[in-house]
Motif scaffolding. Sequence first.
Motif, mmCIF file in Angstrom:
data_model
loop_
_atom_site.group_PDB
_atom_site.id
_atom_site.type_symbol
_atom_site.label_atom_id
_atom_site.label_comp_id
_atom_site.label_asym_id
_atom_site.label_seq_id
_atom_site.Cartn_x
_atom_site.Cartn_y
_atom_site.Cartn_z
ATOM 1 N N ALA A 491 0.823 -1.203 0.000
ATOM 2 C CA ALA A 491 0.000 0.000 0.000
ATOM 3 C C ALA A 491 0.860 1.257 0.000
ATOM 4 O O ALA A 491 0.516 2.267 -0.624
ATOM 5 C CB ALA A 491 -0.936 0.003 1.201
ATOM 6 N N ALA A 492 1.979 1.203 0.697
ATOM 7 C CA ALA A 492 2.872 2.367 0.720
ATOM 8 C C ALA A 492 3.462 2.620 -0.648
ATOM 9 O O ALA A 492 3.578 3.774 -1.098
ATOM 10 C CB ALA A 492 3.984 2.148 1.748
ATOM 11 N N VAL A 493 3.859 1.538 -1.341
ATOM 12 C CA VAL A 493 4.458 1.705 -2.670
ATOM 13 C C VAL A 493 3.439 2.272 -3.651
ATOM 14 O O VAL A 493 3.788 3.055 -4.549
ATOM 15 C CB VAL A 493 5.034 0.365 -3.150
ATOM 16 N N GLU A 494 2.166 1.918 -3.515
ATOM 17 C CA GLU A 494 1.152 2.415 -4.427
ATOM 18 C C GLU A 494 0.957 3.926 -4.322
ATOM 19 O O GLU A 494 0.386 4.533 -5.215
ATOM 20 C CB GLU A 494 -0.172 1.701 -4.148
ATOM 21 N N GLU A 495 1.452 4.530 -3.235
ATOM 22 C CA GLU A 495 1.338 5.974 -3.086
ATOM 23 C C GLU A 495 2.580 6.713 -3.570
ATOM 24 O O GLU A 495 2.720 7.908 -3.344
ATOM 25 C CB GLU A 495 1.066 6.330 -1.625
ATOM 26 N N VAL A 496 3.480 5.995 -4.222
ATOM 27 C CA VAL A 496 4.716 6.575 -4.754
ATOM 28 C C VAL A 496 4.545 6.774 -6.245
ATOM 29 O O VAL A 496 3.985 5.923 -6.950
ATOM 30 C CB VAL A 496 5.912 5.657 -4.454
ATOM 31 N N GLU A 497 5.065 7.913 -6.721
ATOM 32 C CA GLU A 497 4.897 8.212 -8.152
ATOM 33 C C GLU A 497 5.610 7.199 -9.032
ATOM 34 O O GLU A 497 5.022 6.640 -9.955
ATOM 35 C CB GLU A 497 5.432 9.621 -8.422
ATOM 36 N N ASP A 498 6.872 6.934 -8.736
ATOM 37 C CA ASP A 498 7.669 6.009 -9.555
ATOM 38 C C ASP A 498 7.641 4.630 -8.922
ATOM 39 O O ASP A 498 8.651 4.028 -8.608
ATOM 40 C CB ASP A 498 9.097 6.545 -9.645
#
Length: 730
Positions: A491-498
């Motif tokens: 879930a944290a990675v899904e909030e990252v642009e790249d």
Amino acid sequence: MAGRKRSIRFKIFAILLVPVTALVVIWGFTATLTVQRGLELLRIQTVYDNVVVPTQTLISELQRERFLSVHYLATSGTSHSELDDQRRRTDAAAEQLGRVSRNAADETPPAMRDRVEQLVRQVGRLDDVRDKVDDRSLSRLDAIEQYSDVAEIGFQAYDRLMISPDLDLVEQTKAVILIGRSREIASQQSALVTGAQVTGRMSTDERDAFSGLVGKRRLLYQLGVGQLDSELGRPFLSLNASPVYTTFLGMENEVMTRVRAGQPLPPDAIAWPTSAEALIHSLTDLSGSASKTLADRAVPLARGVLWNIGIAGVLGLAAVLATGFVSVRFAHRLTRELIGLHTAARTLADQRLPSVVERLRRGDDVDVAAETPTLVEGSDTREVENLGQAFGSVQRTAVEAAVGQADLRRGVNKVFLNLARRSQSLLQRQLSMLDGLEQEITDPDMLERLFGVDHLTTRMRRHAEGLIILSGAAPGRGWRDPVSLYDVARAAVEEVEDYLRVDVQVPHGHALAGAAVTDVVHLLAELAENATIFSPPHTRVQIRGEMVARGFAIEVEDRGLGVAPEEMHHLNERLSNPPEFDLADSDRLGLFVVGLLARRHGIRVSLRPSPYGGTSAVVLLPKELVVQNRVTDFSVERLVPPAPAPAPALALTPLGDGADEQAHDGGEDALPRRVRQASLAPQLREEPRPGPDVWSREEPGAGGERRSDEESRDLFSSFQSGWRRAQEES
């Protein structure tokens, strides 16, 4: 170069030391002079007994020897046994003077001591004069002058007797010396007249000498008696009225008259020696008595002076001690007041103001009046009291300013919170609308664009939550049940642009307490995005996790250029102890948010160099937040809206680029498996084509041909169908 710093106590004592030292010096100088005066008065008695009396005796013996020598020169006889006896008495008197004067050598003034020693030496040299007298090779007038020169040395010794500081005593001593000199001249007159009796006439030189002696004797006698006080002058006034003096004066006048007229001496001049000796004897007795009286007067004067010096010394010492006591007391009091003021100011600066600021930072209410007490109370020094009031004003102003800044900060935080809540509400509504549109739209191109907007909205919501965190509040999203740490990382990675550059390697089987899920997702998203921003675009960012002794460690590692040691130390300080938020420092809001979130849950976040040259951020979740029992199925909708890919393991490439899609396989806490074409309308469904599974990790065929647009649409349709079903099941 700055001078040496001195304490105010030292400077006050230095200021007081000058007048106190001056007072001590003046008192000591005055005491010394007074003691010296008393000692000098006491020395008069010693000098009188050991110098004055023996000198007077020697002068008397010299006068007697002079008289007999002139008489011998005037006669034609050869016997001079009487003269020889007198010479022996004169030598004995000189020897006595030399011996006893040494007893008072320290008390005798140096000039007087020199004259006494000279007198003794001159007496020892009288042998030449005596031989000439014996040979009658010396005239009567020359003999008188030779003996008178020696006696003059004795009177010069008297003149150096002025050792008393008492002016009245000095004046009376001078008067007695003048009378003594007049007695010496009377003795010279007697010798001159006695020598002239043989021939009945005086030579011209003798007449001139006699006339001069008469004038000098009378002048000295009148001056001496006239200067005596009533006590000392009374005996001499009685002598002036006595037959001894009147007889001598009558004979002196008669001889003087005949001498001036060139006539022979009067017949009664034969009685001159008797009359002169009687007068000389009376003057000697009276002069001795006067000298004894003066010496006796010096003793009580000396005692009085010593008493005075004792009293003055005690009083002066008491004054010095009192001055020192008062000075030290005032200096100590002033120093104590200044030290108290300094201590109060340091306490204000080091403890109270930081405490007030810390309480205001925590949001506590602060009473300005209660926090600004009077710094100096009961001071009797106006300047110290004014300084204390000035410090109190500064204190009050500082506390009021801190309260005002806290109010302003709370106001700004409320603005942040209000705007963030509004943005969050709007973004949440937007995500709901996008979710509905994604479920309704089947056009792959439009669906791709909607996923992009969905991803941007998710990132915008994270930034809105960042404002909420900066304002001190907690985001609205939350979980009641534990969530798998793997899903938290996804879930944290899904909030990252790249997000396509981020790989997640977090083991299954460990979950995070629901109360911390939202904040940990935000924390890891900030670190992951920071890693992607500060590393080259062709490198990967790794998120790894494992259970350690003190909790669960998650490492976010990039392969960028790294951070300087000094800067890394500064960043670790800010992460471990987040400072007060500064509106002017907006370059590292992400790390500041990370620090606040970590402090809220007791999480330790630290940066360290990566072996690959980049930076590793280690997040240590305490054991209290890690759960190892059954984990609730993870629903992305509660945390984030649908994104183009559910996790780093599900890397979705835009349509037409020839990339493969990936999905995580199996697991009770994994995302639901997507079913191909499950959400498509029946007329759009197609039969499966032979080839690799679109959810497998296999690459396309050896030919490497790309999927057709129809395959891509099938892929997005399957992704949407699976996502919707996962939402319904959760």
